[in-house]
Design a protein around this motif. Sequence first.
Motif, PDB file in Angstrom:
ATOM      1  N   ASP A 192       0.825  -1.203   0.000  1.00 20.15           N
ATOM      2  CA  ASP A 192       0.000   0.000   0.000  1.00 20.15           C
ATOM      3  C   ASP A 192       0.860   1.254   0.000  1.00 20.15           C
ATOM      4  OD1 ASP A 192      -2.348  -1.434  -0.010  1.00 20.15           O
ATOM      5  OD2 ASP A 192      -2.493  -1.506   2.170  1.00 20.15           O
ATOM      6  N   GLY A 193       0.645   2.079  -1.029  1.00 19.97           N
ATOM      7  CA  GLY A 193       1.383   3.332  -1.134  1.00 19.97           C
ATOM      8  C   GLY A 193       2.713   3.209  -1.837  1.00 19.97           C
ATOM      9  N   GLU A 195       3.250   0.739  -4.747  1.00 20.68           N
ATOM     10  CA  GLU A 195       3.228   0.095  -6.050  1.00 20.68           C
ATOM     11  C   GLU A 195       3.134   1.124  -7.162  1.00 20.68           C
ATOM     12  OE1 GLU A 195      -1.027  -0.100  -4.495  1.00 20.68           O
ATOM     13  OE2 GLU A 195       1.022  -0.241  -3.747  1.00 20.68           O
ATOM     14  N   ARG A 202      -6.168   1.714  -8.913  1.00 22.44           N
ATOM     15  CA  ARG A 202      -5.527   0.488  -8.450  1.00 22.44           C
ATOM     16  C   ARG A 202      -5.884  -0.641  -9.396  1.00 22.44           C
ATOM     17  NH1 ARG A 202      -5.343  -0.948  -2.278  1.00 22.44           N
ATOM     18  NH2 ARG A 202      -3.704   0.580  -2.538  1.00 22.44           N
ATOM     19  N   PRO A 207      -7.138  -7.123  -3.161  1.00 20.06           N
ATOM     20  CA  PRO A 207      -6.654  -6.648  -1.865  1.00 20.06           C
ATOM     21  C   PRO A 207      -6.058  -7.735  -0.976  1.00 20.06           C
ATOM     22  CG  PRO A 207      -8.704  -5.569  -2.416  1.00 20.06           C
ATOM     23  CD  PRO A 207      -8.467  -6.599  -3.480  1.00 20.06           C
ATOM     24  N   HIS A 210      -2.430  -7.371  -0.891  1.00 18.59           N
ATOM     25  CA  HIS A 210      -1.837  -6.113  -0.447  1.00 18.59           C
ATOM     26  C   HIS A 210      -1.432  -6.206   1.023  1.00 18.59           C
ATOM     27  CE1 HIS A 210      -2.755  -3.196  -3.768  1.00 18.59           C
ATOM     28  NE2 HIS A 210      -3.465  -4.241  -4.143  1.00 18.59           N
ATOM     29  N   SER A 212       0.719  -3.816   4.262  1.00 17.51           N
ATOM     30  CA  SER A 212       1.163  -2.469   4.624  1.00 17.51           C
ATOM     31  C   SER A 212       2.671  -2.348   4.466  1.00 17.51           C
ATOM     32  CB  SER A 212       0.771  -2.163   6.066  1.00 17.51           C
ATOM     33  OG  SER A 212       1.512  -2.991   6.955  1.00 17.51           O
TER      34      SER A 212
END
Length: 289
Positions: A192-193, A195, A202, A207, A210, A212
Amino acid sequence: MRPPLDSGTVLITGACSGIGREIARQLAHRARTLVLVAHSAERLAGLRAELEVLNPTLGVMLLPCDVSRPGEVGDMLAELSRHFISVDVLVNAAGAGERGLFARQRWGSIERMLLVNVVAPLLLVRRLLGPMLARGRGGILHIGAGAGQLFLPGAATYAASRRCLDGFIESLRLELEGTGIVLTQVAPGPVDGSEPQDDGERQGPQPLFHISAERCAREALAGFERGAALVYPGRAHRWVMTVLPRLPRAVRRALGRRVARDLQERSGAEAALMAEKPLGLVEDIPSLA
């Protein structure tokens, strides 16, 4: 053999966001000095203030640098030498990516991606490895991507840049056996943040895959301390990356072909919409420069 993270000097590229920032946070209580490298001086200053609250005795050196410019990387390394700073651990966390069909990507974007993902890490390793070998101790933690081991229509250049470093890191690791240098590659899936994005939408894996940036950094450092050759952060991603290489190449091509067809259809629809625009807006179409 463990990398000299505790009471050592750690240089982190891409330090002001994503995985690089989280690694800096998690090392704040352990390292003697963190050398933070990123393009934004303002964001680096904010991170330094945060880290000094976590550990008032931590030394933090900020080196604003655009790693897509080899000359700036050279200047940054020269600044370290002027301050007589020896780097014990290098963390390559800077990365660049862009989605889109290769034929429609601008050459400037492609070139920048290669400079950030390939040239900068090679230059940093080449310049910092010699002193580590002379001391008989050191560590290199390279944050790559699972993309380097996949067929990725719509991210061909990105996958190529990551695959290049995958081959380099694996080969260099063999060269460094018995030298006291720990070398670990981290190949995360979507973080998250972190890629690559094209228009902010997205895409790609669901998800479920995904994780953190904090978790990715934690698992990366744990693998590094174990001396692992390759780390796949995230349980679901790790399972997929274990299974996919065992599939026949033809099967992996077939999976990628479905993605490619969807991208081509979308691209054709977008081109049709652009053709309906007034001539004055034709310049908005991405082109090779």
